[in-house]
Design a protein around this motif. Structure first.
Motif, short mmCIF file in Angstrom:
data_model
loop_
_atom_site.label_atom_id
_atom_site.label_comp_id
_atom_site.label_asym_id
_atom_site.label_seq_id
_atom_site.Cartn_x
_atom_site.Cartn_y
_atom_site.Cartn_z
N GLU A 122 -11.02 -16.83 -1.91
CA GLU A 122 -9.60 -16.40 -2.07
C GLU A 122 -9.15 -15.49 -1.06
O GLU A 122 -9.84 -14.56 -0.82
CB GLU A 122 -9.00 -16.28 -3.32
CG GLU A 122 -9.10 -17.42 -4.03
CD GLU A 122 -8.64 -16.92 -5.98
OE1 GLU A 122 -8.79 -17.63 -7.02
OE2 GLU A 122 -7.94 -15.71 -5.60
N VAL A 123 -8.32 -16.84 -0.21
CA VAL A 123 -7.35 -15.93 1.10
C VAL A 123 -5.90 -15.75 0.58
O VAL A 123 -5.54 -16.34 0.87
CB VAL A 123 -7.70 -16.36 2.31
CG1 VAL A 123 -7.45 -16.15 3.52
CG2 VAL A 123 -9.35 -16.49 2.58
N LEU A 124 -5.91 -14.31 0.49
CA LEU A 124 -4.45 -14.52 0.00
C LEU A 124 -3.40 -14.22 2.03
O LEU A 124 -4.12 -13.25 3.16
CB LEU A 124 -3.46 -13.02 0.69
CG LEU A 124 -5.13 -12.10 -1.28
CD1 LEU A 124 -5.28 -10.84 -1.44
CD2 LEU A 124 -4.36 -13.18 -2.39
N LEU A 125 -2.44 -15.17 1.77
CA LEU A 125 -1.89 -15.19 3.23
C LEU A 125 -0.09 -15.07 2.24
O LEU A 125 0.44 -15.80 2.18
CB LEU A 125 -2.25 -17.15 3.21
CG LEU A 125 -3.31 -17.44 3.56
CD1 LEU A 125 -3.02 -18.48 4.20
CD2 LEU A 125 -3.94 -16.29 4.90
N PRO A 126 0.44 -13.63 3.07
CA PRO A 126 1.85 -13.37 2.89
C PRO A 126 2.38 -14.21 3.69
O PRO A 126 2.58 -14.86 4.85
CB PRO A 126 1.67 -11.96 3.59
CG PRO A 126 0.60 -11.35 3.10
CD PRO A 126 -0.64 -12.66 3.55
N ILE A 164 -5.08 -12.30 5.54
CA ILE A 164 -4.71 -12.30 6.62
C ILE A 164 -3.34 -11.95 6.80
O ILE A 164 -2.18 -13.01 5.75
CB ILE A 164 -5.49 -13.47 7.34
CG1 ILE A 164 -6.09 -14.11 6.57
CG2 ILE A 164 -4.94 -13.49 8.55
CD1 ILE A 164 -6.81 -15.51 7.37
N TYR A 165 -2.60 -10.92 7.27
CA TYR A 165 -1.27 -11.43 7.77
C TYR A 165 -1.05 -11.03 9.29
O TYR A 165 -1.52 -10.59 10.37
CB TYR A 165 -0.12 -10.09 6.77
CG TYR A 165 -1.08 -8.73 8.06
CD1 TYR A 165 -1.91 -8.21 7.23
CD2 TYR A 165 0.27 -8.11 7.92
CE1 TYR A 165 -1.81 -7.22 7.53
CE2 TYR A 165 -0.12 -6.60 8.49
CZ TYR A 165 -1.23 -6.19 8.46
OH TYR A 165 -1.34 -4.88 8.97
N SER A 166 0.72 -11.27 9.83
CA SER A 166 0.76 -10.82 11.42
C SER A 166 2.39 -10.05 11.07
O SER A 166 3.18 -10.14 10.32
CB SER A 166 0.94 -12.06 12.35
OG SER A 166 1.57 -13.02 11.63
#
Ligand code: PMP
Ligand code: GLU
Length: 395
Positions: free
Chosen positions: A118-122, A170-172
């Motif tokens: 699983e990849v958390l994406l805010p 992953i976040y920016s």
């Protein structure tokens, strides 16, 4: 869908940003007067000192394959930049230069994810994070936010999204598409959750680092307890208006950098040699050299927010960085405009394209179906005309 193609590509979404830009181009070729506010692409030319370095590289006969992970002196310039701007210390073996930050992100997904991770994406998140993860077997898990929380996720929401299968986040910041900038305190609060889950790797996409109107950019890896599990992604596309030159880079734990190097060695080899030489010049210069672009974006932000506030039913917050506004347009859902029923943000963006001749991008592609993304990396006259047309089309 084509059964002759792999499930991998059949299950992949087309990049919504690039698709909208292509559609706008196509309509323009048909003679339509389309204003393109869909692509996040600075309209400035490349700074002279960068161009000169590229011309020198051509004249100095740079032409051959480069080391897969980038020229040694470019990696030194990246190391100096990370120290100067982010207080991050990296060794050359921790740096990998790639064909744009997009390839850096793709390398990371390829080397870190196994099927079902699983990849958390805010959310909202940059459009490609989701499909870059999926194509590597990852399962995107969105962490919702809203305009009321300035599109930032809370530590509680982060904690709630973590499962034993969580591998990566992953976040920016500054964020594409919302423009939100996490403060040191906010980022620390997220880090406090993450330190309890040492298996999660954090990918901090800092490509808009310099396009920040409030200052105080913080790198996740600058927190000592996060350094060993954070990858810092950056590139020259946005700050130096070098989108077509295709150079991105990472600073990472050594085992991850080595894996990206191995992956890239089989897939693309090193990035373009001339662009790498030019990037040395870009990174060696103090960020004050590009402040004129940031100042211009800041003026345009004021302009577009002022004009948007005159359009009923559109709710926009003030973005602290990047060059996008991400207004909530959900008050139009269920309404019929000029005979067109608008049910969601994709309908809304399409309606603006057809009835206002303005290209924007649906928020659904960024994980927030109540919003649309408007890029203000465009000439002031285009911003003014576009907002006038949108206002008319919605009145
Ligand atoms: N990350 C973010 C948040 C972006 O907006 C972009 C825009 N293209 C990229 C990564 C990729 O940048 P590039 O591949 O041009 O370096
Ligand atoms: N990052 C830019 C955007 O979000 C460029 C397009 C892309 O690479 O998808 O519009």
């Amino acid at each position: 869908m084509n059964s002759k193609l792999s499930n991998r590509v059949n299950n992949m979404a087309t990049s919504a940003t690039l698709a909208m830009a292509a559609k706008a181009r196509e309509l323009r070729e048909q003679g339509k007067d389309i204003i393109g506010l869909s692509l996040g692409e600075p309209d400035f030319t490349v700074p002279e000192f960068v161009k000169e370095a590229a011309i020198d590289a051509v004249n100095d006969n740079y032409h051959s394959y480069t080391p897969v992970d980038g020229y040694g002196d470019l990696k030194s310039a990246v190391i100096t930049k990370f120290k100067r701007d982010n207080n991050l210390t990296y060794k050359p073996s921790q740096i990998v230069v790639s064909t744009g930050a997009k390839q850096s992100l793709s390398n990371l997904a390829q080397v870190l994810l196994n099927e079902g991770d699983e990849v958390l994406l805010p959310a909202p998140y940059w459009v490609s994070y989701s499909d870059i993860s999926k194509v590597s077997g990852g399962v995107p898990v969105e962490i919702p936010s809203s305009i009321e929380s300035d599109f930032k996720v809370t530590p509680e929401a982060l904690e709630a999204a973590i499962t034993p299968k969580t591998k990566m986040m992953i976040y920016s910041s500054p964020c594409n598409p919302s423009g939100s900038v996490y403060s040191e305190k906010e980022l620390r609060a997220l880090a406090d959750v993450l330190v309890k889950h040492p298996n999660i790797i954090v990918v901090s996409d800092e490509i808009y680092e310099h396009i920040n109107y409030v200052g105080g950019h913080v790198s996740m890896a600058a927190f000592e307890d996060m350094y060993d599990r954070t990858v810092t992604v950056n590139g020259v596309s946005k700050a130096f208006s070098m989108t077509g030159w295709r150079i991105g880079y990472i600073g990472a734990p050594e085992y991850i950098a080595r894996a990206c190097n191995k992956m890239q060695g089989q897939v693309t080899s090193g990035a373009n040699c001339i662009a790498q030489r030019a990037t040395i010049a870009a990174l060696e210069n103090d960020p004050s050299k590009i402040q004129y672009m940031v100042d211009a974006f800041k003026e345009r932000r004021k302009l577009i927010l002022g004009l948007l506030s005159e359009i009923p039913g559109i709710k926009a917050n003030e973005p602290d960085g990047a060059f996008y506004v991400f207004p909530d347009i959900s008050s139009y859902f269920g309404k019929t405009l000029n005979g067109t029923l608008v049910n969601d943000s994709s309908d809304f963006a399409l309606y603006l394209l057809e009835h206002a001749n303005v290209a924007t991008v649906t928020g659904a592609a960024f994980g927030d179906p109540k919003c649309i993304r408007i890029s203000y990396a465009a000439a002031e006259k285009d911003i003014i005309e576009a907002m006038k047309r949108i206002k008319q089309a919605l009145s």
